[in-house]
Scaffold this active site. Structure first.
Site, PDB file in Angstrom:
ATOM      1  N   LYS A 129       0.830  -1.210   0.000  1.00  0.00           N
ATOM      2  CA  LYS A 129       0.000   0.000   0.000  1.00  0.00           C
ATOM      3  C   LYS A 129       0.862   1.257   0.000  1.00  0.00           C
ATOM      4  CE  LYS A 129      -2.213  -2.731  -0.289  1.00  0.00           C
ATOM      5  NZ  LYS A 129      -2.409  -4.185  -0.211  1.00  0.00           N
ATOM      6  N   GLY A 173       9.213 -22.465  15.820  1.00  0.00           N
ATOM      7  CA  GLY A 173       8.359 -23.224  16.721  1.00  0.00           C
ATOM      8  C   GLY A 173       7.884 -24.491  16.048  1.00  0.00           C
ATOM      9  N   VAL A 228      -0.223 -19.093 -19.439  1.00  0.00           N
ATOM     10  CA  VAL A 228       1.190 -18.831 -19.701  1.00  0.00           C
ATOM     11  C   VAL A 228       1.869 -20.179 -19.934  1.00  0.00           C
ATOM     12  CG1 VAL A 228       3.306 -17.907 -18.708  1.00  0.00           C
ATOM     13  CG2 VAL A 228       1.132 -16.745 -18.308  1.00  0.00           C
ATOM     14  N   SER A 257       2.221 -13.738  -9.692  1.00  0.00           N
ATOM     15  CA  SER A 257       1.253 -13.512  -8.593  1.00  0.00           C
ATOM     16  C   SER A 257       0.067 -14.428  -8.832  1.00  0.00           C
ATOM     17  CB  SER A 257       0.838 -12.046  -8.555  1.00  0.00           C
ATOM     18  OG  SER A 257       0.534 -11.570  -9.853  1.00  0.00           O
ATOM     19  N   ARG A 260      -0.928 -17.708  -3.049  1.00  0.00           N
ATOM     20  CA  ARG A 260       0.071 -18.042  -2.033  1.00  0.00           C
ATOM     21  C   ARG A 260      -0.251 -19.404  -1.422  1.00  0.00           C
ATOM     22  NH1 ARG A 260       3.141 -14.047   0.024  1.00  0.00           N
ATOM     23  NH2 ARG A 260       2.974 -14.752   2.194  1.00  0.00           N
ATOM     24  N   HIS A 275     -23.080  15.431   3.004  1.00  0.00           N
ATOM     25  CA  HIS A 275     -22.845  16.041   1.692  1.00  0.00           C
ATOM     26  C   HIS A 275     -21.776  17.117   1.785  1.00  0.00           C
ATOM     27  CE1 HIS A 275     -23.755  17.659  -2.279  1.00  0.00           C
ATOM     28  NE2 HIS A 275     -23.726  18.867  -1.713  1.00  0.00           N
TER      29      HIS A 275
HETATM   30  P1  FAD Z   1       1.660 -14.251   8.098  1.00  0.00           P
HETATM   31  O1  FAD Z   1       1.436 -12.791   8.036  1.00  0.00           O
HETATM   32  O2  FAD Z   1       2.256 -14.925   6.935  1.00  0.00           O
HETATM   33  O3  FAD Z   1       2.556 -14.504   9.395  1.00  0.00           O
HETATM   34  C1  FAD Z   1       3.028 -15.770   9.738  1.00  0.00           C
HETATM   35  C2  FAD Z   1       4.289 -15.600  10.563  1.00  0.00           C
HETATM   36  O4  FAD Z   1       4.661 -16.852  11.104  1.00  0.00           O
HETATM   37  C3  FAD Z   1       5.488 -15.125   9.737  1.00  0.00           C
HETATM   38  O5  FAD Z   1       6.060 -14.002  10.363  1.00  0.00           O
HETATM   39  C4  FAD Z   1       6.454 -16.312   9.755  1.00  0.00           C
HETATM   40  O6  FAD Z   1       7.808 -15.905   9.771  1.00  0.00           O
HETATM   41  C5  FAD Z   1       6.067 -16.988  11.057  1.00  0.00           C
HETATM   42  N1  FAD Z   1       6.325 -18.422  11.105  1.00  0.00           N
HETATM   43  C6  FAD Z   1       5.976 -19.362  10.200  1.00  0.00           C
HETATM   44  N2  FAD Z   1       6.313 -20.587  10.647  1.00  0.00           N
HETATM   45  C7  FAD Z   1       6.889 -20.412  11.857  1.00  0.00           C
HETATM   46  C8  FAD Z   1       7.426 -21.287  12.807  1.00  0.00           C
HETATM   47  N3  FAD Z   1       7.398 -22.619  12.636  1.00  0.00           N
HETATM   48  N4  FAD Z   1       7.977 -20.771  13.921  1.00  0.00           N
HETATM   49  C9  FAD Z   1       7.986 -19.433  14.125  1.00  0.00           C
HETATM   50  N5  FAD Z   1       7.474 -18.553  13.277  1.00  0.00           N
HETATM   51  C10 FAD Z   1       6.928 -19.032  12.156  1.00  0.00           C
HETATM   52  N6  FAD Z   1      -4.299  -8.698   3.312  1.00  0.00           N
HETATM   53  C11 FAD Z   1      -5.181  -7.723   3.587  1.00  0.00           C
HETATM   54  O7  FAD Z   1      -6.098  -7.923   4.402  1.00  0.00           O
HETATM   55  N7  FAD Z   1      -5.084  -6.485   3.000  1.00  0.00           N
HETATM   56  C12 FAD Z   1      -4.099  -6.199   2.121  1.00  0.00           C
HETATM   57  O8  FAD Z   1      -4.039  -5.072   1.607  1.00  0.00           O
HETATM   58  C13 FAD Z   1      -3.159  -7.210   1.806  1.00  0.00           C
HETATM   59  N8  FAD Z   1      -2.157  -6.968   0.941  1.00  0.00           N
HETATM   60  C14 FAD Z   1      -1.230  -7.941   0.689  1.00  0.00           C
HETATM   61  C15 FAD Z   1      -0.213  -7.673  -0.204  1.00  0.00           C
HETATM   62  C16 FAD Z   1       0.725  -8.623  -0.494  1.00  0.00           C
HETATM   63  C17 FAD Z   1       1.835  -8.317  -1.464  1.00  0.00           C
HETATM   64  C18 FAD Z   1       0.657  -9.899   0.159  1.00  0.00           C
HETATM   65  C19 FAD Z   1       1.695 -10.942  -0.116  1.00  0.00           C
HETATM   66  C20 FAD Z   1      -0.351 -10.177   1.044  1.00  0.00           C
HETATM   67  C21 FAD Z   1      -1.316  -9.208   1.319  1.00  0.00           C
HETATM   68  N9  FAD Z   1      -2.371  -9.448   2.189  1.00  0.00           N
HETATM   69  C22 FAD Z   1      -3.295  -8.471   2.442  1.00  0.00           C
HETATM   70  C23 FAD Z   1      -2.525 -10.754   2.871  1.00  0.00           C
HETATM   71  C24 FAD Z   1      -2.013 -10.684   4.323  1.00  0.00           C
HETATM   72  O9  FAD Z   1      -0.673 -10.252   4.321  1.00  0.00           O
HETATM   73  C25 FAD Z   1      -2.145 -12.050   4.970  1.00  0.00           C
HETATM   74  O10 FAD Z   1      -3.481 -12.495   4.861  1.00  0.00           O
HETATM   75  C26 FAD Z   1      -1.759 -12.004   6.447  1.00  0.00           C
HETATM   76  O11 FAD Z   1      -0.456 -11.549   6.627  1.00  0.00           O
HETATM   77  C27 FAD Z   1      -1.927 -13.391   7.081  1.00  0.00           C
HETATM   78  O12 FAD Z   1      -1.561 -13.336   8.421  1.00  0.00           O
HETATM   79  P2  FAD Z   1      -1.018 -14.626   9.171  1.00  0.00           P
HETATM   80  O13 FAD Z   1      -0.699 -14.186  10.561  1.00  0.00           O
HETATM   81  O14 FAD Z   1      -1.931 -15.750   8.988  1.00  0.00           O
HETATM   82  O15 FAD Z   1       0.310 -15.029   8.408  1.00  0.00           O
HETATM   83  P1  NAI Z   2      -5.160 -14.508  -6.152  1.00  0.00           P
HETATM   84  O1  NAI Z   2      -5.670 -15.847  -5.839  1.00  0.00           O
HETATM   85  O2  NAI Z   2      -5.907 -13.313  -5.697  1.00  0.00           O
HETATM   86  O3  NAI Z   2      -4.991 -14.369  -7.721  1.00  0.00           O
HETATM   87  C1  NAI Z   2      -4.198 -15.243  -8.459  1.00  0.00           C
HETATM   88  C2  NAI Z   2      -4.643 -15.168  -9.893  1.00  0.00           C
HETATM   89  O4  NAI Z   2      -3.702 -15.840 -10.694  1.00  0.00           O
HETATM   90  C3  NAI Z   2      -5.997 -15.851 -10.124  1.00  0.00           C
HETATM   91  O5  NAI Z   2      -6.859 -14.936 -10.757  1.00  0.00           O
HETATM   92  C4  NAI Z   2      -5.652 -17.046 -11.010  1.00  0.00           C
HETATM   93  O6  NAI Z   2      -6.648 -17.353 -11.936  1.00  0.00           O
HETATM   94  C5  NAI Z   2      -4.391 -16.551 -11.698  1.00  0.00           C
HETATM   95  N1  NAI Z   2      -3.519 -17.625 -12.152  1.00  0.00           N
HETATM   96  C6  NAI Z   2      -3.117 -18.720 -11.462  1.00  0.00           C
HETATM   97  N2  NAI Z   2      -2.278 -19.463 -12.208  1.00  0.00           N
HETATM   98  C7  NAI Z   2      -2.150 -18.813 -13.397  1.00  0.00           C
HETATM   99  C8  NAI Z   2      -1.410 -19.075 -14.594  1.00  0.00           C
HETATM  100  N3  NAI Z   2      -0.625 -20.137 -14.686  1.00  0.00           N
HETATM  101  N4  NAI Z   2      -1.517 -18.198 -15.620  1.00  0.00           N
HETATM  102  C9  NAI Z   2      -2.295 -17.097 -15.517  1.00  0.00           C
HETATM  103  N5  NAI Z   2      -3.021 -16.803 -14.398  1.00  0.00           N
HETATM  104  C10 NAI Z   2      -2.938 -17.647 -13.360  1.00  0.00           C
HETATM  105  O7  NAI Z   2      -3.659 -14.505  -5.597  1.00  0.00           O
HETATM  106  P2  NAI Z   2      -2.608 -13.320  -5.455  1.00  0.00           P
HETATM  107  O8  NAI Z   2      -2.972 -12.147  -6.276  1.00  0.00           O
HETATM  108  O9  NAI Z   2      -1.291 -13.948  -5.626  1.00  0.00           O
HETATM  109  O10 NAI Z   2      -2.797 -12.919  -3.946  1.00  0.00           O
HETATM  110  C11 NAI Z   2      -2.752 -13.900  -2.903  1.00  0.00           C
HETATM  111  C12 NAI Z   2      -3.673 -13.505  -1.813  1.00  0.00           C
HETATM  112  O11 NAI Z   2      -3.118 -12.451  -1.053  1.00  0.00           O
HETATM  113  C13 NAI Z   2      -5.013 -12.957  -2.281  1.00  0.00           C
HETATM  114  O12 NAI Z   2      -5.909 -13.981  -2.612  1.00  0.00           O
HETATM  115  C14 NAI Z   2      -5.467 -12.189  -1.110  1.00  0.00           C
HETATM  116  O13 NAI Z   2      -6.093 -13.057  -0.203  1.00  0.00           O
HETATM  117  C15 NAI Z   2      -4.166 -11.660  -0.534  1.00  0.00           C
HETATM  118  N6  NAI Z   2      -3.984 -10.258  -0.955  1.00  0.00           N
HETATM  119  C16 NAI Z   2      -4.906  -9.345  -0.567  1.00  0.00           C
HETATM  120  C17 NAI Z   2      -4.796  -8.041  -0.947  1.00  0.00           C
HETATM  121  C18 NAI Z   2      -5.827  -7.079  -0.507  1.00  0.00           C
HETATM  122  O14 NAI Z   2      -6.695  -7.475   0.260  1.00  0.00           O
HETATM  123  N7  NAI Z   2      -5.761  -5.822  -0.922  1.00  0.00           N
HETATM  124  C19 NAI Z   2      -3.691  -7.565  -1.763  1.00  0.00           C
HETATM  125  C20 NAI Z   2      -2.780  -8.603  -2.137  1.00  0.00           C
HETATM  126  C21 NAI Z   2      -2.929  -9.887  -1.715  1.00  0.00           C
END
Ligand code: FAD
Ligand code: NAI
Length: 471
Positions: free
Chosen positions: A54, A117, A240, A270, A273, A450
């Site tokens: 962001k 852990g 792809v 992307s 995950r 408004h």
């Molecule tokens: P994580 O945030 O992945 O945290 C897990 C933690 O556990 C990590 O720090 C890891 O190091 C630790 N860990 C793992 N295994 C072990 C172990 N065995 N021992 C000790 N530590 C360990 N979500 C939104 O809601 N809004 C957004 O705008 C948004 N944008 C995103 C943008 C990107 C580029 C990405 C990749 C994700 C985005 N997400 C967004 C998704 C969001 O980041 C995740 O849903 C969220 O972080 C999940 O939280 P979590 O605690 O489950 O896992």
């Molecule tokens: P995603 O699941 O949102 O999107 C992946 C996309 O890739 C899908 O539309 C799928 O059809 C496409 N795809 C998969 N394989 C493909 C291929 N071989 N060729 C072409 N297209 C293909 O996953 P993304 O964008 O990687 O994000 C992961 C997760 O992280 C999201 O689902 C969301 O939960 C979280 N996230 C949330 C954000 C937010 O809330 N603002 C921002 C970024 C991530």
């Protein structure tokens, strides 16, 4: 002498949103909590997810604003981007938030262990490979919150410069001149928007028929049209097939569809995950893991092992930070025996921060019909909204989907889908309407301030009563 180094009411493995929410909430209620993290507190969200993504999108927003300053009579020279400053600002925000979280955990007297852990039988957890050394902990309850990690597709080995995942994009040393984004989901659209606005020539390649799967088709179309106007190419329904890297490492040719290809400097993969249970051990426990790697839970986040819960991206619920927070708190309430109501993931709020922003909760028009509802939908455009005109950002719509009454007007609100300026900050009312199962009449009775963008939501709902004001 006991082989156990410490006992806690709750041991949390993973310091991301799911884990730290459980720790803070539990400790706030008076539980003795131990939290294990082997990398940085804050997890994906703070370090390589929500926050840095962001921040870079905000840089793109400032760039656009300055680029259009002359429209407001504000003379500014054409903007250029100093990427190093952008990265430094991003890192400073991460550092402040991670520092704040660390302070908060200390204040609540959560014991933080640095290490990996691993869960064994009878809620025994070992900590290893970090600053805390080798320890054996015993918990009355354990919350698994190990999150998720990036993944790629066959043939696309991540090298960090030509082939990147979100982890690398967020720290790339310079913006590529051109890029293919594989996958038009949340990450793909946010990065395509950010890079496109900052001058990268972007092509999105998405396998499904629409980008932003899960969002209403009308809203996705608005995003696609806006991308097109800004020079971002979107190709849907294309697979792809592979790529041919240049021998000098300066780029690659990506092959897709029926013999098509595009030559670019960089590829952003992307495609979703994967859950990260790799380091959790789980040997000798009854914790179940499904074929995709998600830890299996019931509706209160309980695993099959007594006294062990799992939350966040590790489990098969929406992979969002706010869902992880909610699950972390739910697990603690269940540990306390409060019998909390399960979460309703159908009503989860989604906010995607590409330009234009996307925000929604509940059914799309198509999914409401599929679910068997007789549906009426109304759609209003930001181009008629005063505040949007003042801001100079009028691309977008608000669409409300409701159950159709016999007279054709709307009954219960089933879904709210928004795309346009600041909609991530406007979804609140729509989220409450959907999840409170409010009717169109309930919501139409309220006044919208408004001039605000939120008037468009009020107007859209009002029109579903059969009597509109402006539209
Ligand atoms: P994580 O945030 O992945 O945290 C897990 C933690 O556990 C990590 O720090 C890891 O190091 C630790 N860990 C793992 N295994 C072990 C172990 N065995 N021992 C000790 N530590 C360990 N979500 C939104 O809601 N809004 C957004 O705008 C948004 N944008 C995103 C943008 C990107 C580029 C990405 C990749 C994700 C985005 N997400 C967004 C998704 C969001 O980041 C995740 O849903 C969220 O972080 C999940 O939280 P979590 O605690 O489950 O896992
Ligand atoms: P995603 O699941 O949102 O999107 C992946 C996309 O890739 C899908 O539309 C799928 O059809 C496409 N795809 C998969 N394989 C493909 C291929 N071989 N060729 C072409 N297209 C293909 O996953 P993304 O964008 O990687 O994000 C992961 C997760 O992280 C999201 O689902 C969301 O939960 C979280 N996230 C949330 C954000 C937010 O809330 N603002 C921002 C970024 C991530």
């Amino acid at each position: 002498m006991s082989a156990t180094d410490a006992h806690h009411d709750v041991i949390v493995i993973g310091g991301g949103p799911g884990g730290y929410a459980a720790a803070l909430y539990g400790a706030g209620i008076g539980l003795d909590v131990g939290l294990i993290e082997y990398r940085a507190l804050g997890g994906t969200c703070l370090n390589v997810g929500c926050i840095p993504a962001k921040e870079l999108l905000e840089t793109a927003h400032v760039f656009r604003t300055v680029g259009h300053a002359a429209d407001f009579g504000v003379q500014a020279s054409a903007p250029t981007i100093e990427w190093g400053t952008t990265l430094a600002r991003k890192q400073s925000i991460i550092d402040q938030l991670v520092g704040g979280l660390s302070g908060l955990l200390k204040q609540r007297k959560v014991t933080v262990y640095n290490g990996k852990g691993s869960l064994g039988a009878d809620r025994t957890v070992t900590v290893s490979g970090g600053e805390s050394g080798e320890l054996t902990l015993q918990g009355k309850a354990v919350v698994l919150a190990a999150g998720s990690t990036t993944r790629s597709i066959p043939g696309f080995d991540v090298d960090g410069s030509v082939v990147m995942t979100s982890d690398e994009v967020l720290s790339m040393p310079k913006l590529p001149g051109s890029a293919v984004v594989i996958g038009g989901g949340a990450i793909g659209c946010e990065f395509a928007s950010m890079m496109g606005d900052l001058g990268t020539k972007v092509t999105i390649l998405e396998a499904l028929p629409q980008i932003l799967n899960g969002c209403d088709a009308d809203a996705a179309k608005v995003v696609e049209r806006s991308f097109k106007k800004r020079g971002i190419t979107t190709r849907t329904g294309v697979m792809v097939n592979g790529h041919t890297p240049k021998p000098d490492g300066s780029g690659t040719t990506v092959h897709f569809g029926d013999g098509e290809s595009v030559e670019v400097d960089a590829v952003v993969v992307s495609v979703g995950r994967r859950p990260f249970a790799d380091l959790l051990g789980l040997e000798g426990t009854a914790v179940g893991v499904d074929e995709r790697g998600f830890v299996q839970i019931d509706e209160r986040c309980r695993t099959a092992e007594a006294g062990v819960w799992a939350v966040g991206d590790l489990v098969n619920t929406p992979q969002l930070a706010h869902v992880a927070f909610a699950e972390g708190m739910l697990a603690i309430r269940d540990i306390l025996g409060e019998e909390p109501a399960p979460l309703d993931h159908h009503g989860t709020p989604w906010c995607i921060y590409c330009n234009p922003e996307v925000a929604f909760a509940g059914h799309t028009e198509a999914s409401a019909k599929e679910a068997g509802f007789d549906v009426v939908a109304s759609k209003h455009h930001f181009v008629g909204n005063g505040r949007a005109k003042i801001v100079g950002d009028t691309d977008g719509i608000v669409k409300v989907i409701a159950e159709k009454r016999p007279d054709g007007t709307g009954g219960r609100i089933l879904g709210v889908h928004m795309v346009g300026p600041w909609v991530t900050e406007q979804l609140g009312q729509g989220y409450l309407a959907v999840n409170w199962e409010a009717t169109v009449d309930d919501v139409a009775a309220f006044i919208q301030p408004h001039p605000t963008m939120s008037e468009l939501f009020g107007e859209t709902v009002l029109s579903l009563t059969g009597r509109g004001l402006h539209g």
